[in-house]
Design a protein around this motif. Structure first.
Motif, PDB file in Angstrom:
ATOM      1  N   ASP A   1      -8.217   4.895  -6.905  1.00 28.41           N
ATOM      2  CA  ASP A   1      -6.915   4.271  -7.709  1.00 28.41           C
ATOM      3  C   ASP A   1      -7.296   3.232  -8.494  1.00 28.41           C
ATOM      4  O   ASP A   1      -7.992   1.940  -7.773  1.00 28.41           O
ATOM      5  CB  ASP A   1      -5.862   4.070  -6.666  1.00 28.41           C
ATOM      6  CG  ASP A   1      -5.504   5.406  -5.930  1.00 28.41           C
ATOM      7  OD1 ASP A   1      -4.994   6.227  -6.731  1.00 28.41           O
ATOM      8  OD2 ASP A   1      -5.429   5.501  -4.717  1.00 28.41           O
ATOM      9  N   VAL A   2      -6.653   2.994  -9.613  1.00 27.60           N
ATOM     10  CA  VAL A   2      -6.925   1.920 -10.280  1.00 27.60           C
ATOM     11  C   VAL A   2      -5.799   0.579 -10.362  1.00 27.60           C
ATOM     12  O   VAL A   2      -4.751   1.220 -10.534  1.00 27.60           O
ATOM     13  CB  VAL A   2      -7.351   1.945 -11.936  1.00 27.60           C
ATOM     14  CG1 VAL A   2      -7.754   0.645 -12.685  1.00 27.60           C
ATOM     15  CG2 VAL A   2      -8.491   3.121 -12.135  1.00 27.60           C
ATOM     16  N   LEU A   3      -5.946  -0.482 -10.013  1.00 21.56           N
ATOM     17  CA  LEU A   3      -4.977  -1.661  -9.640  1.00 21.56           C
ATOM     18  C   LEU A   3      -5.049  -2.644 -10.421  1.00 21.56           C
ATOM     19  O   LEU A   3      -6.321  -2.739 -11.233  1.00 21.56           O
ATOM     20  CB  LEU A   3      -5.250  -1.985  -8.357  1.00 21.56           C
ATOM     21  CG  LEU A   3      -5.251  -0.950  -7.056  1.00 21.56           C
ATOM     22  CD1 LEU A   3      -5.319  -1.642  -5.725  1.00 21.56           C
ATOM     23  CD2 LEU A   3      -3.896  -0.097  -7.127  1.00 21.56           C
ATOM     24  N   THR A   4      -4.193  -3.522 -10.879  1.00 24.77           N
ATOM     25  CA  THR A   4      -4.342  -4.744 -11.559  1.00 24.77           C
ATOM     26  C   THR A   4      -4.601  -5.603 -10.494  1.00 24.77           C
ATOM     27  O   THR A   4      -4.802  -5.441  -9.531  1.00 24.77           O
ATOM     28  CB  THR A   4      -2.741  -5.047 -12.014  1.00 24.77           C
ATOM     29  OG1 THR A   4      -1.952  -5.493 -10.856  1.00 24.77           O
ATOM     30  CG2 THR A   4      -2.238  -3.835 -12.771  1.00 24.77           C
ATOM     31  N   PRO A   5      -5.087  -7.057 -11.161  1.00 23.32           N
ATOM     32  CA  PRO A   5      -5.809  -8.016 -10.292  1.00 23.32           C
ATOM     33  C   PRO A   5      -4.686  -8.404  -9.135  1.00 23.32           C
ATOM     34  O   PRO A   5      -5.110  -8.755  -7.881  1.00 23.32           O
ATOM     35  CB  PRO A   5      -5.943  -8.934 -10.958  1.00 23.32           C
ATOM     36  CG  PRO A   5      -6.235  -8.596 -12.713  1.00 23.32           C
ATOM     37  CD  PRO A   5      -5.406  -7.368 -12.623  1.00 23.32           C
ATOM     38  N   ASP A   6      -3.331  -8.227  -9.299  1.00 21.92           N
ATOM     39  CA  ASP A   6      -2.625  -8.613  -8.113  1.00 21.92           C
ATOM     40  C   ASP A   6      -2.121  -7.415  -7.212  1.00 21.92           C
ATOM     41  O   ASP A   6      -1.201  -7.372  -6.597  1.00 21.92           O
ATOM     42  CB  ASP A   6      -1.177  -9.355  -8.670  1.00 21.92           C
ATOM     43  CG  ASP A   6      -0.483  -8.404  -9.831  1.00 21.92           C
ATOM     44  OD1 ASP A   6      -0.935  -7.289  -9.960  1.00 21.92           O
ATOM     45  OD2 ASP A   6       0.530  -8.948 -10.302  1.00 21.92           O
ATOM     46  N   GLY A   7      -2.927  -6.458  -7.516  1.00 22.50           N
ATOM     47  CA  GLY A   7      -2.731  -5.147  -6.412  1.00 22.50           C
ATOM     48  C   GLY A   7      -1.931  -4.165  -6.912  1.00 22.50           C
ATOM     49  O   GLY A   7      -1.491  -3.278  -5.846  1.00 22.50           O
ATOM     50  N   GLU A   8      -1.247  -4.340  -7.975  1.00 22.75           N
ATOM     51  CA  GLU A   8      -0.259  -3.266  -8.306  1.00 22.75           C
ATOM     52  C   GLU A   8      -0.917  -2.152  -8.936  1.00 22.75           C
ATOM     53  O   GLU A   8      -1.838  -2.192  -9.555  1.00 22.75           O
ATOM     54  CB  GLU A   8       0.797  -3.753  -9.358  1.00 22.75           C
ATOM     55  CG  GLU A   8       1.683  -4.850  -8.947  1.00 22.75           C
ATOM     56  CD  GLU A   8       2.760  -4.546  -7.764  1.00 22.75           C
ATOM     57  OE1 GLU A   8       3.339  -3.240  -7.893  1.00 22.75           O
ATOM     58  OE2 GLU A   8       2.721  -5.075  -6.780  1.00 22.75           O
ATOM     59  N   PRO A   9      -0.412  -0.778  -8.933  1.00 19.72           N
ATOM     60  CA  PRO A   9      -1.144   0.422  -9.405  1.00 19.72           C
ATOM     61  C   PRO A   9      -1.017   0.112 -11.054  1.00 19.72           C
ATOM     62  O   PRO A   9       0.088  -0.281 -11.665  1.00 19.72           O
ATOM     63  CB  PRO A   9      -0.004   1.553  -9.064  1.00 19.72           C
ATOM     64  CG  PRO A   9       0.542   0.753  -7.965  1.00 19.72           C
ATOM     65  CD  PRO A   9       0.734  -0.348  -7.935  1.00 19.72           C
ATOM     66  N   ALA A  10      -2.106   0.438 -11.501  1.00 21.15           N
ATOM     67  CA  ALA A  10      -2.440   0.106 -12.873  1.00 21.15           C
ATOM     68  C   ALA A  10      -1.399   1.380 -13.909  1.00 21.15           C
ATOM     69  O   ALA A  10      -1.368   2.314 -13.468  1.00 21.15           O
ATOM     70  CB  ALA A  10      -3.704   0.174 -13.476  1.00 21.15           C
ATOM     71  N   ALA A  11      -0.665   0.839 -14.566  1.00 20.23           N
ATOM     72  CA  ALA A  11       0.185   1.804 -15.622  1.00 20.23           C
ATOM     73  C   ALA A  11      -0.585   2.815 -16.334  1.00 20.23           C
ATOM     74  O   ALA A  11      -0.160   3.968 -16.423  1.00 20.23           O
ATOM     75  CB  ALA A  11       0.818   0.886 -16.707  1.00 20.23           C
ATOM     76  N   SER A  12      -1.870   2.437 -16.635  1.00 13.76           N
ATOM     77  CA  SER A  12      -2.735   3.107 -17.577  1.00 13.76           C
ATOM     78  C   SER A  12      -3.658   4.313 -16.519  1.00 13.76           C
ATOM     79  O   SER A  12      -4.309   5.078 -17.037  1.00 13.76           O
ATOM     80  CB  SER A  12      -3.555   2.448 -18.403  1.00 13.76           C
ATOM     81  OG  SER A  12      -4.242   1.282 -17.314  1.00 13.76           O
ATOM     82  N   ASP A  13      -3.499   4.164 -15.281  1.00 21.06           N
ATOM     83  CA  ASP A  13      -4.508   5.070 -14.221  1.00 21.06           C
ATOM     84  C   ASP A  13      -3.827   6.505 -14.367  1.00 21.06           C
ATOM     85  O   ASP A  13      -2.684   6.637 -13.927  1.00 21.06           O
ATOM     86  CB  ASP A  13      -4.526   4.425 -12.912  1.00 21.06           C
ATOM     87  CG  ASP A  13      -5.279   5.239 -11.976  1.00 21.06           C
ATOM     88  OD1 ASP A  13      -6.022   6.147 -12.476  1.00 21.06           O
ATOM     89  OD2 ASP A  13      -5.289   5.054 -10.855  1.00 21.06           O
ATOM     90  N   PRO A  14      -4.492   7.449 -14.926  1.00 20.79           N
ATOM     91  CA  PRO A  14      -3.960   8.764 -14.893  1.00 20.79           C
ATOM     92  C   PRO A  14      -3.662   9.407 -13.487  1.00 20.79           C
ATOM     93  O   PRO A  14      -2.670  10.138 -13.195  1.00 20.79           O
ATOM     94  CB  PRO A  14      -5.095   9.846 -15.591  1.00 20.79           C
ATOM     95  CG  PRO A  14      -5.874   8.681 -16.362  1.00 20.79           C
ATOM     96  CD  PRO A  14      -5.844   7.332 -15.513  1.00 20.79           C
ATOM     97  N   ARG A  15      -4.360   8.804 -12.490  1.00 16.71           N
ATOM     98  CA  ARG A  15      -4.163   9.339 -10.922  1.00 16.71           C
ATOM     99  C   ARG A  15      -2.754   8.617 -10.634  1.00 16.71           C
ATOM    100  O   ARG A  15      -2.138   9.358  -9.797  1.00 16.71           O
ATOM    101  CB  ARG A  15      -5.143   8.865 -10.295  1.00 16.71           C
ATOM    102  CG  ARG A  15      -5.360   9.480  -8.875  1.00 16.71           C
ATOM    103  CD  ARG A  15      -6.907   9.144  -8.298  1.00 16.71           C
ATOM    104  NE  ARG A  15      -6.959  10.046  -6.954  1.00 16.71           N
ATOM    105  CZ  ARG A  15      -7.146   9.850  -5.866  1.00 16.71           C
ATOM    106  NH1 ARG A  15      -6.562   8.761  -5.475  1.00 16.71           N
ATOM    107  NH2 ARG A  15      -7.181  10.593  -4.851  1.00 16.71           N
TER     108      ARG A  15
END
Length: 445
Positions: free
Chosen positions: A94-108
């Motif tokens: 899973d792709v996260l932002t630096p503060d640990g939130e799920p990245a809006a742009s990650d298809p998963r």
């Protein structure tokens, strides 16, 4: 750390694993990979591994390039084609932002969110894809014809056939990675093959499709061949589709099944199909994302071009396959529009959203069509209320752009990037003068 993390660390130690590949994908569904060593595993699980997201198509906006990959320990498998000594493992991330939130742009993340919305209504989404692809003797080279590895046909048994050896090896690799194959055979086109994956929840299936594409390409290379999932590599041969069986389960029971109903199909199943039909123009750009995808859809060889459903109708967009009356779990919907090159995370999200819109809006299912829709006249189709799918990527993007359902399902960042990226693809296509135009026009005018 969770027990799954510990299990992975133990397996890596016991199996002489030298590298672990962290897999994720971009908006188009292209696999991306970075390698870490076993000593980095604990950090990967607890903190994640930093990457520069600005180098990945659509993953970040330029002002927020740092991203974190967090591996999903449930997806750890050894890469079968790398052998057992000095082994290589892999995990989906899973792709996260630096503060640990799920990245809006990650298809998963897009698919996780779509599944989460269904789960709030007590529904689980299962999929079973039939994945077609072509095997060629060498890569495409400009000006040279493609050379398929054989000239066999549907279900043909090719004596000492390379395709047979290929499928056996590919399936061994997939099953070694705990990906269950239901079925495999030679398809209609020369060098065309199909591998069907067993039913699983949609997130697992999407991960498995990404893995299958990689396995197929790796095995092809090892045999001196080239595999492609391009929707229509040869205009006079069938395209490569990914017909996918869809079902919703509620409390462990198939929510599409109603004993004694026509085709064994429940009211919810009928509403789901109605949603797939009504929103088809809006999600076509996601299920059929390339300029080339529309050469398959409008190629008149059993690919669906019109928005209709049927029971025994292989030209319909949605088919309700025959179900065994004694087998309540077998009621399902076969969606025939998908091609093998779609991003499975985004495509499953779009199809689930369309079906759920049908359930929530209590859409009425129109009459089924048992005619071969291609054989009807335009007037007959209109009289039956059968609309065409978008005929090219440009029209598909117009319908996609106006879709609140797609914007809400994909999220603003993926929606905007996808639209911009695909518009550029259409523009590049438009900016060419093809051999066909030169042949047909140059000497006539």
């Amino acid at each position: 750390m969770g027990h799954l993390h510990d299990d992975v660390i133990r397996t890596v130690s016991d199996s002489d694993v030298r590298f672990i590949r962290l897999w994720f994908c971009d908006i188009a569904g292209t696999l991306k990979s970075i390698a870490i060593s076993p000593s980095d595993l604990e950090t990967a699980f607890t903190e994640g591994i930093g990457i520069d997201g600005s180098t990945i198509e659509g993953l970040t906006r330029s002002f927020e390039s740092d991203m974190i990959l967090r591996p999903d320990p449930a997806t750890f498998e050894l890469l079968a084609w790398r052998g057992e000594t000095n082994a290589t493992g892999r995990m989906m991330c899973d792709v996260l932002t630096p503060d640990g939130e799920p990245a809006a742009s990650d298809p998963r993340r897009v698919l996780r969110d779509a599944l989460g919305r269904a789960e709030e209504k007590g529904l689980e989404f299962f999929t079973h894809p039939e994945i077609e692809f072509y095997l060629f003797e060498e890569p495409y080279r400009q000006g040279e014809p493609l050379r398929p590895i054989d000239h066999a046909g549907y279900f043909d048994h090719v004596h000492r056939g390379q395709g047979q050896d290929f499928r056996r090896t590919a399936i061994q690799h997939l099953e070694a990675m705990n990906i269950q194959v239901e079925f495999s055979h030679h398809e209609n086109g020369p060098g065309q093959n199909e591998i069907d994956l067993r039913y699983a929840d949609a997130l697992t299936t999407a991960d498995n499709i990404l893995t299958l594409r990689t396995v197929v390409k790796e095995v092809a290379l090892s045999m001196g061949q080239v595999a492609t999932f391009m929707p229509k590599p040869m205009i006079d041969q069938p395209g490569s589709g990914m017909h996918t069986h869809l079902s919703l389960f509620q409390g462990g029971k198939n929510a599409f099944h109603a004993p004694g109903a026509e085709y064994g199909l429940s009211r919810m199943g009928r509403q789901f199909i109605a949603g797939l039909l009504r929103h088809a123009p809006e999600y076509s750009a996601v299920t059929n994302q390339w300029v080339n995808s529309y050469k398959r859809l409008w190629g008149a060889q059993e690919a669906p071009s019109y928005i209709c459903w049927g029971h025994n109708n292989r030209s319909a967009l949605v088919r309700v396959p025959f179900h065994k009356p004694t087998k309540g779990t077998s009621s399902r919907v076969e969606f025939r529009g998908l091609d093998s090159s779609a991003n499975p995370y985004l495509a499953f999200s779009a199809l689930l959203a369309a079906g759920m819109a049908g359930i929530e809006g209590e859409y009425e299912l129109p009459e089924g069509s048992e005619d071969a829709v291609w054989d009807l006249t335009e007037r007959e189709r209109r009289a039956m209320g059968i609309e065409p799918l978008p005929t090219d990527l440009f029209r598909a993007l117009e319908a996609f752009e106006g879709s609140e359902l797609m914007a809400g399902t994909l999220g603003e960042q993926v929606f905007e990037f996808f639209l911009r990226d695909k518009r550029q693809e259409w523009q590049r296509y438009r900016e060419q003068v093809t051999d066909h135009e030169l042949r047909s026009t140059f000497s006539r005018v």
